[in-house]
Scaffold this motif. Sequence first.
Motif: not given
Length: 276
Positions: A52-58, A231-235, A244-246
């Motif tokens: 997740l870190d490699s993809q910039s996701i917290h 009202k939109v979330v990313f997944g 995912i980073k792309k």
Amino acid sequence: MKIVDFHIHITRADQYNSWFLRWLEELGNIKEDPEEYLNKILNSPKSLLSYLDSQSIHYAVCLAEDNPMLTGTISNQEVAEFCSYSERLIPFANLNPYTVKDLRGELERCVEMGHQGLKLYPTYQHFYPNDSRLYPLYEKVQELGIPVMFHTGSSSFPGAKIKYGDPLFLDDVAVDFPNLTIIMSHAGRGFWYDKAFFLCKLHKKVYLDITGLPPSRLLRYFPELEKISSKVVFGSDWPAIVDIKKNIEAIKALPISQDARLNILGQNAIRLLALK
């Protein structure tokens, strides 16, 4: 910017049905043996966090699933235990109405274990979301103040029945449970983008999860995305999507306001889940 991935699967390779591993291989996003790849990333919570870190996701919402007819099964208890390692991993339970007798009691048990939401799979488990036998469950979800996600839209998986994924069935649920937070996973993908968009605008507590949608096409599917950006979330739907980073960078490049980008990539999810 703290980015939240609202939709990842942490089912291990040995818990998937064999056809799913072949599907991952044919998909071509994983550049190595899918079984080895899954075992490497899911070897421990620490190894998943490193990815997740490699993809910039917290933060990442990690989904349980009880889908023996289709993809496979990872139990609510295992997901809760895996996620207990770090507050960055957020467990969501799954309750299959055909395998769980006491839906309300099981949900309470899941919340006690640490689950912060519920994911339901109508197209995989073959039920209509507005089936009255699920109403006691929705009543308990609403009482507990946690969100419930529904798979909406299409699926190419063998055995999936798309009719159960029509977002319109969620209109009944939203009307009958006005304080229930509903998230439409995949945003009605394929057939029903317009229905999903309208329901999101119509109901105060209904949200879109854009998992599985190419970011470059979001404004084609939802020309007025800016109007519902709160009202939109990313997944990602990992492991179906590996880079995912792309996708994150593609959303950042959309011709929408910076506030809209921030909301979609993390702020809406942080508010929904009361994250730090």
